[in-house]
Design an enzyme around this catalytic site. Structure first.
Site, PDB file in Angstrom:
ATOM      1  N   ASP A  15       0.783  -1.279   0.059  1.00 44.48           N
ATOM      2  CA  ASP A  15       0.017   0.216  -0.443  1.00 44.48           C
ATOM      3  C   ASP A  15       1.287   1.149   0.160  1.00 44.48           C
ATOM      4  OD1 ASP A  15      -2.084  -1.734   2.834  1.00 44.48           O
ATOM      5  OD2 ASP A  15      -2.456  -1.971   0.745  1.00 44.48           O
ATOM      6  N   GLU A 187     -10.994   0.449  -3.933  1.00 43.94           N
ATOM      7  CA  GLU A 187     -10.568   1.202  -2.676  1.00 43.94           C
ATOM      8  C   GLU A 187      -9.132   1.576  -2.974  1.00 43.94           C
ATOM      9  OE1 GLU A 187      -9.139  -2.964  -1.062  1.00 43.94           O
ATOM     10  OE2 GLU A 187      -8.499  -3.685  -2.347  1.00 43.94           O
TER      11      GLU A 187
HETATM   12  C1  6LW Z   1      -5.658  -1.691   2.364  1.00 45.43           C
HETATM   13  C2  6LW Z   1      -6.003  -2.235   1.010  1.00 45.43           C
HETATM   14  C3  6LW Z   1      -5.413  -3.801  -0.033  1.00 45.43           C
HETATM   15  O1  6LW Z   1      -6.418  -1.382   3.006  1.00 45.43           O
HETATM   16  O2  6LW Z   1      -4.854  -4.140   0.955  1.00 45.43           O
HETATM   17  O3  6LW Z   1      -4.013  -3.106  -1.270  1.00 45.43           O
HETATM   18  C4  6LW Z   1      -5.437  -3.624   2.667  1.00 45.43           C
HETATM   19  N1  6LW Z   1      -5.011  -3.110  -0.788  1.00 45.43           N
HETATM   20  O4  6LW Z   1      -6.415  -0.980   0.053  1.00 45.43           O
HETATM   21  C5  6LW Z   1      -4.471  -3.683   3.287  1.00 45.43           C
HETATM   22  O5  6LW Z   1      -3.320  -3.929   2.533  1.00 45.43           O
END
Ligand code: 6LW
Length: 522
Positions: A15, A187
């Protein structure tokens, strides 16, 4: 030509978020239950990176007590404006939704100290922050859709922040659900403004094999956002499970001082089958703009193994993260403990540590006397020489850790009843423990013992012996049982030292004379 080798940050650095101040780039990543949390890296060229500190680095700043593995600090966003660094992030407690939430921290020096958290009135995860040309500040994030049209549908929301009060104000705008129909887990949203147009970059597909990056744009920061007909603009899902890098996503854009554009993002490097023991790592890719849309890795369409960074000068030797080899001394920023500061149980002694043994074990969501570093290389030797006179039930050793439920322990313990000592190897798999090897140790109680984890691909060979003698094999563990594909969760592996009295009161101090992390030449 100066080439950045991917991954920029090998090992569990997921991330990634990046910002630039003048000629300086700063980057931060998720760290879940580990402490200190949210490492901050610095670079002048996107090629070589040096860790300069952590955002969460002091007792009392953020409570991680009791947070189960792969909970904790998710997906930060790092930005800079008018001399202040802004970071938003989420504290997740998967056992208690009411705990934690989204918070803001600020600093004038990215190396710290960072402020205490200001909690924001927003649920969900992956908060981001955008400061518009007019100085208005917009926080955005993702949450499960209030009225989902499909399983795991999420929605990206945007709301203004009063920068003085550090409070969300005004109406909330839901602006995005992902580019593709049935797109799960839209996300990691980030807003940008380029040539007067607002852009929303977001991940979708979930942070595993189907991960992807999509983009949308709008005339107003609150939308409506129109998706790029070319979405997703980056994914490796079409390369299949045999690709060298999979699961790319969770991207953050940055423009260099010379006007060039880049993106950092996460990806995984499977080996020994579809297993990625090193976790989700930080990668770099070039970006160009065509017809008002970003194009990642033009002409290539995937994360390249190496990236030419024309504005970079010669790489400064010894700075790049990947060069970290040899003795890991106290003060090295790679060291992490679990949930609380190691100052509670560890003190530096020469090149090593004195670990004040605790009743807490690695198998519970507490703070055992544990200090570890990320496994950043597929093939690596990790050695620790310990000096202790363990009573029966006092364990001092090395661990290869995924979580409380899944890890391997190679430890010295007191022999039942006698004065002898033995080495035991235990594999804890989904909470069930199996002794996978044992070794009696000659010599007196205060002898120094060297324990070794020798990772070669998915074979984790465990050795032990009196320091200075040839080590004896104790066990071999299959690493395919330890990665997040096998165990779930969000983490790559850590390898570290620990000491525990397994629930009994203790005053024993275990000495770790030296801890060495030595990548095998590949
Ligand atoms: C993070 C979400 C994800 O909040 O995994 O890579 C979660 N995507 O965006 C935890 O790393």
């Amino acid at each position: 030509m100066t080439l950045a080798r991917n991954p920029l940050l090998p090992g569990c650095y997921p991330d990634p978020t990046i910002c630039r101040v003048g000629e300086d780039f700063y980057l931060a990543c998720s760290t879940f239950e580990y402490f200190p949390g949210l490492p901050v890296f610095h670079s002048r060229d996107l090629v070589s990176w040096e860790q300069i500190g952590h955002v969460v680095d002091r007792p009392g700043q953020l409570d991680l007590d009791g947070i189960a593995s792969s909970g904790g600090l998710y997906a930060p966003t790092l930005r800079h404006h008018d001399g202040v660094f802004w970071l938003v992030c989420t504290l997740v407690d998967q056992q208690d939704d009411a705990r934690g939430g989204n918070f803001l921290m600020t600093a004038t020096d990215p190396a710290g100290p960072w402020s205490d958290p200001v909690w924001l009135d927003a649920d969900g995860i992956d908060p981001s922050i955008f400061i518009d040309d007019d100085g208005r500040v917009w926080v955005h994030g993702t949450r499960r859709a209030r009225e989902p049209a499909w399983h795991d549908q999420t929605e990206v929301w945007v709301r203004e922040l009063d920068p003085a009060a550090k409070e969300l104000v005004g109406p909330e705008h839901v602006v995005w659900n992902g580019a593709l129909r049935d797109a799960v887990w839209a996300e990691g949203p980030h807003l940008y403004k380029v040539d007067g147009t607002y852009y929303l970059l977001a991940a979708e597909g979930g942070t595993e094999f189907h991960h992807a990056v999509s983009v949308a744009r709008a005339d107003r920061v609150t939308g409506p956002y129109v998706g790029n007909k070319g979405n997703p603009i980056l994914t490796h899902r079409h390369l299949g499970h045999g690709a060298d890098v999979v699961g790319v996503g969770h991207a953050d854009l940055v423009q260099a001082a010379d006007g060039s554009w880049w993106v950092v993002l996460l990806g995984m490097r499977p080996y020994g089958g579809y297993h990625y023991n090193l976790g989700r790592e930080t990668f770099l890719a070039p970006v160009v703009w065509e017809d008002g849309w970003p194009v990642i890795a033009p002409g290539v369409g995937r994360v390249p193994a190496q990236v030419d960074v024309p504005f970079a000068g010669p790489v400064r030797p010894g700075v790049a993260q990947r060069c970290a080899s040899g003795v890991v001394r106290p003060g090295d920023l790679r060291w992490t403990s679990l949930r609380r500061s190691a100052a509670e149980f560890a003190s530096a002694r020469g090149d090593g540590w004195d670990l004040t043994m605790r009743p807490t074990t690695l198998s519970e969501p507490g703070t055992p006397a544990f200090l570890g570093v990320r496994q950043q290389h597929q093939d690596v030797d990790v050695r620790a020489t310990v000096r202790t006179a363990p009573a029966a039930g006092d364990d001092v050793g090395l661990t290869v850790r995924q979580s409380e439920a899944d890890h391997v322990r190679l430890f010295v313990t007191g022999a039942d009843g006698g004065t002898g000592r033995r080495v035991v190897a235990v594999h804890r798999r989904a909470g069930v423990e199996t002794v996978v090897g044992e070794l009696s140790l000659p010599g007196g109680a205060q002898e120094r013992v060297t324990l070794t984890v020798c990772a070669r691909g998915q074979d984790y060979s465990l050795f032990a012996g009196v320091a200075g003698d040839d080590p004896s094999p104790v066990a071999v563990v299959d690493g395919r049982t330890l990665d997040s594909v096998a165990t779930g969760g969000f983490l790559g592996l850590w390898i570290g030292v620990y000491a525990t009295s397994n629930g009994r009161p203790t005053t024993t101090v275990a000495q770790v004379e030296v801890f060495e992390y030595v990548p095998a030449e590949s």
